[in-house]
Design a protein around this motif. Structure first.
Motif, PDB file in Angstrom:
ATOM      1  N   LEU A 107       0.733  -1.251  -0.037  1.00 11.48           N
ATOM      2  CA  LEU A 107       0.009  -0.107  -0.092  1.00 11.48           C
ATOM      3  C   LEU A 107       0.825   1.195  -0.039  1.00 11.48           C
ATOM      4  CD1 LEU A 107      -2.749   1.344  -0.083  1.00 11.48           C
ATOM      5  CD2 LEU A 107      -2.798   1.160   2.792  1.00 11.48           C
ATOM      6  N   GLY A 108       2.035   1.109   0.814  1.00  7.48           N
ATOM      7  CA  GLY A 108       2.832   2.374   0.769  1.00  7.48           C
ATOM      8  C   GLY A 108       3.597   2.556  -0.657  1.00  7.48           C
ATOM      9  N   SER A 109       3.914   1.551  -1.095  1.00  6.28           N
ATOM     10  CA  SER A 109       4.483   1.754  -2.670  1.00  6.28           C
ATOM     11  C   SER A 109       3.617   1.995  -3.492  1.00  6.28           C
ATOM     12  CB  SER A 109       4.739   0.083  -2.835  1.00  6.28           C
ATOM     13  OG  SER A 109       5.756   0.015  -4.055  1.00  6.28           O
ATOM     14  N   GLN A 110       2.344   1.579  -3.387  1.00 11.21           N
ATOM     15  CA  GLN A 110       1.209   2.135  -4.308  1.00 11.21           C
ATOM     16  C   GLN A 110       1.097   3.708  -4.255  1.00 11.21           C
ATOM     17  OE1 GLN A 110      -2.574   0.620  -3.797  1.00 11.21           O
ATOM     18  NE2 GLN A 110      -3.440   1.244  -5.495  1.00 11.21           N
ATOM     19  N   ILE A 111       1.074   4.389  -2.691  1.00 12.46           N
ATOM     20  CA  ILE A 111       0.962   5.655  -2.571  1.00 12.46           C
ATOM     21  C   ILE A 111       2.243   6.298  -3.325  1.00 12.46           C
ATOM     22  CG2 ILE A 111       0.981   7.271  -0.625  1.00 12.46           C
ATOM     23  CD1 ILE A 111      -0.606   5.147   0.966  1.00 12.46           C
ATOM     24  N   SER A 112       3.351   5.717  -3.050  1.00 11.17           N
ATOM     25  CA  SER A 112       4.464   6.390  -3.410  1.00 11.17           C
ATOM     26  C   SER A 112       4.182   6.640  -4.992  1.00 11.17           C
ATOM     27  CB  SER A 112       5.559   5.633  -2.944  1.00 11.17           C
ATOM     28  OG  SER A 112       6.932   6.136  -3.716  1.00 11.17           O
ATOM     29  N   GLU A 113       3.939   5.453  -5.570  1.00 10.50           N
ATOM     30  CA  GLU A 113       3.916   5.543  -7.241  1.00 10.50           C
ATOM     31  C   GLU A 113       2.980   6.635  -7.710  1.00 10.50           C
ATOM     32  OE1 GLU A 113       4.096   2.462 -10.754  1.00 10.50           O
ATOM     33  OE2 GLU A 113       2.992   1.800  -9.282  1.00 10.50           O
ATOM     34  N   GLY A 160       5.654   9.124  -8.461  1.00 11.31           N
ATOM     35  CA  GLY A 160       5.950   8.262  -9.729  1.00 11.31           C
ATOM     36  C   GLY A 160       6.919   7.188  -9.571  1.00 11.31           C
ATOM     37  N   HIS A 161       7.405   6.771  -8.450  1.00 11.96           N
ATOM     38  CA  HIS A 161       8.300   5.785  -8.215  1.00 11.96           C
ATOM     39  C   HIS A 161       7.700   4.830  -6.980  1.00 11.96           C
ATOM     40  CE1 HIS A 161      11.323   7.857 -10.465  1.00 11.96           C
ATOM     41  NE2 HIS A 161      11.180   8.944  -9.865  1.00 11.96           N
ATOM     42  N   LYS A 162       7.743   3.590  -7.316  1.00 15.18           N
ATOM     43  CA  LYS A 162       7.407   2.577  -6.180  1.00 15.18           C
ATOM     44  C   LYS A 162       8.527   2.504  -5.272  1.00 15.18           C
ATOM     45  CE  LYS A 162       4.842  -0.607  -9.059  1.00 15.18           C
ATOM     46  NZ  LYS A 162       4.801  -2.105  -9.387  1.00 15.18           N
ATOM     47  N   VAL A 163       8.450   1.938  -3.998  1.00 18.45           N
ATOM     48  CA  VAL A 163       9.484   1.956  -2.971  1.00 18.45           C
ATOM     49  C   VAL A 163      10.385   0.859  -3.300  1.00 18.45           C
ATOM     50  CG1 VAL A 163       8.174   3.130  -1.392  1.00 18.45           C
ATOM     51  CG2 VAL A 163       7.830   0.855  -1.403  1.00 18.45           C
ATOM     52  N   GLN A 218       9.548  11.743   2.090  1.00 13.83           N
ATOM     53  CA  GLN A 218       9.526  13.085   2.507  1.00 13.83           C
ATOM     54  C   GLN A 218       8.561  13.761   1.344  1.00 13.83           C
ATOM     55  OE1 GLN A 218      11.163  14.489   5.239  1.00 13.83           O
ATOM     56  NE2 GLN A 218       9.699  16.118   4.604  1.00 13.83           N
ATOM     57  N   ALA A 219       8.660  13.258   0.136  1.00 13.60           N
ATOM     58  CA  ALA A 219       7.589  14.055  -0.763  1.00 13.60           C
ATOM     59  C   ALA A 219       6.284  13.853  -0.697  1.00 13.60           C
ATOM     60  CB  ALA A 219       8.237  13.449  -2.356  1.00 13.60           C
ATOM     61  N   ILE A 220       5.976  12.571  -0.171  1.00 17.73           N
ATOM     62  CA  ILE A 220       4.469  12.252   0.078  1.00 17.73           C
ATOM     63  C   ILE A 220       4.143  12.988   1.220  1.00 17.73           C
ATOM     64  CG2 ILE A 220       3.164  10.095   1.147  1.00 17.73           C
ATOM     65  CD1 ILE A 220       5.273   8.446  -0.635  1.00 17.73           C
ATOM     66  N   VAL A 221       4.885  13.101   2.399  1.00 19.28           N
ATOM     67  CA  VAL A 221       4.611  13.543   3.517  1.00 19.28           C
ATOM     68  C   VAL A 221       4.293  15.077   3.172  1.00 19.28           C
ATOM     69  CG1 VAL A 221       5.241  14.743   5.754  1.00 19.28           C
ATOM     70  CG2 VAL A 221       5.289  12.199   5.147  1.00 19.28           C
ATOM     71  N   ALA A 222       5.304  15.869   2.313  1.00 21.83           N
ATOM     72  CA  ALA A 222       5.294  17.111   2.087  1.00 21.83           C
ATOM     73  C   ALA A 222       3.974  17.535   1.064  1.00 21.83           C
ATOM     74  CB  ALA A 222       6.625  17.716   1.365  1.00 21.83           C
ATOM     75  N   GLN A 273      -4.886   4.142   7.914  1.00 25.99           N
ATOM     76  CA  GLN A 273      -4.032   3.116   7.007  1.00 25.99           C
ATOM     77  C   GLN A 273      -3.233   3.275   6.273  1.00 25.99           C
ATOM     78  OE1 GLN A 273      -6.588   0.508   4.908  1.00 25.99           O
ATOM     79  NE2 GLN A 273      -5.164  -1.388   5.242  1.00 25.99           N
ATOM     80  N   GLU A 274      -3.434   4.357   5.442  1.00 22.40           N
ATOM     81  CA  GLU A 274      -2.406   4.862   4.290  1.00 22.40           C
ATOM     82  C   GLU A 274      -1.026   5.411   5.060  1.00 22.40           C
ATOM     83  OE1 GLU A 274      -3.872   7.281   1.494  1.00 22.40           O
ATOM     84  OE2 GLU A 274      -5.273   5.618   0.651  1.00 22.40           O
ATOM     85  N   LEU A 275      -1.373   6.275   6.191  1.00 27.83           N
ATOM     86  CA  LEU A 275      -0.418   6.843   7.020  1.00 27.83           C
ATOM     87  C   LEU A 275       0.573   5.890   7.697  1.00 27.83           C
ATOM     88  CD1 LEU A 275      -1.982   9.861   8.811  1.00 27.83           C
ATOM     89  CD2 LEU A 275      -0.543   9.968   6.937  1.00 27.83           C
ATOM     90  N   GLN A 276      -0.024   4.672   8.217  1.00 26.70           N
ATOM     91  CA  GLN A 276       0.653   3.810   8.797  1.00 26.70           C
ATOM     92  C   GLN A 276       1.373   2.723   7.748  1.00 26.70           C
ATOM     93  OE1 GLN A 276      -1.715   1.520  11.621  1.00 26.70           O
ATOM     94  NE2 GLN A 276      -1.954   3.343  13.094  1.00 26.70           N
ATOM     95  N   SER A 277       0.917   2.814   6.596  1.00 30.31           N
ATOM     96  CA  SER A 277       1.489   2.143   5.559  1.00 30.31           C
ATOM     97  C   SER A 277       2.960   2.738   5.366  1.00 30.31           C
ATOM     98  CB  SER A 277       0.831   1.925   4.211  1.00 30.31           C
ATOM     99  OG  SER A 277       0.623   3.013   3.606  1.00 30.31           O
ATOM    100  N   LEU A 278       2.883   3.989   5.450  1.00 24.67           N
ATOM    101  CA  LEU A 278       4.107   4.822   4.946  1.00 24.67           C
ATOM    102  C   LEU A 278       5.106   4.502   6.118  1.00 24.67           C
ATOM    103  CD1 LEU A 278       2.591   8.312   3.970  1.00 24.67           C
ATOM    104  CD2 LEU A 278       3.414   6.275   2.418  1.00 24.67           C
TER     105      LEU A 278
END
Length: 144
Positions: free
Chosen positions: A22-28, A32-35, A46-50, A60-65
């Protein structure tokens, strides 16, 4: 109930993996990049948080990060690994130094700060945590 620390069973390994995905999906979606478990994930986090795109009420999404953060920590910090803690509040994934009581809870390391409205510097948090754990480890577990 006293705190019990156990190795993650298949159910917990699956849970951690799903949260990481889930964190990887959010990152993508946001960067634009998977983790990949590397230090570059800290840039992505950092980019996601910012970006502010993960809302404070989406725990759930925050905890996936936090799980993504934890994977980087385990990959980059010797002698730490995933475990599960059970106590009066239930069970939770944690990261443990060897077989000691030195634990961190990555799932909430970012979410609690974001939900509290804090400005989060992922790198400062990562390196500060490592330094503090190193200090504690040297004080308490020098021979572990």
């Amino acid at each position: 109930m006293d705190q019990v620390i156990i190795a993650p069973d298949e159910e917990w390994i699956t849970y951690i993996a799903k949260m990481w995905l889930l964190g990887s999906q959010i990152s993508e979606e946001i960067t634009g990049h998977k983790v990949d478990g590397s230090m570059q994930d800290l840039d992505r986090l950092q980019a996601i948080v910012a970006s502010g795109q993960v809302k404070t009420e989406n725990t759930q999404e925050l905890q996936s990060l936090g799980i993504v953060f934890g994977k980087v920590f385990v990959n980059e910090t010797q002698d730490y690994d995933w475990w599960v803690v059970e106590d009066d509040y239930g069970k939770d994934a944690c990261i443990r130094y060897k077989e000691t009581s030195l634990l961190i809870f990555p799932q909430t390391i970012l979410s609690k700060r974001i939900e509290d409205g804090e400005t989060v510097d992922v790198f400062e948090l990562f390196y500060g945590l490592r330094a503090e754990l190193e200090r504690i480890k040297n004080e308490r577990y020098a021979h572990a």
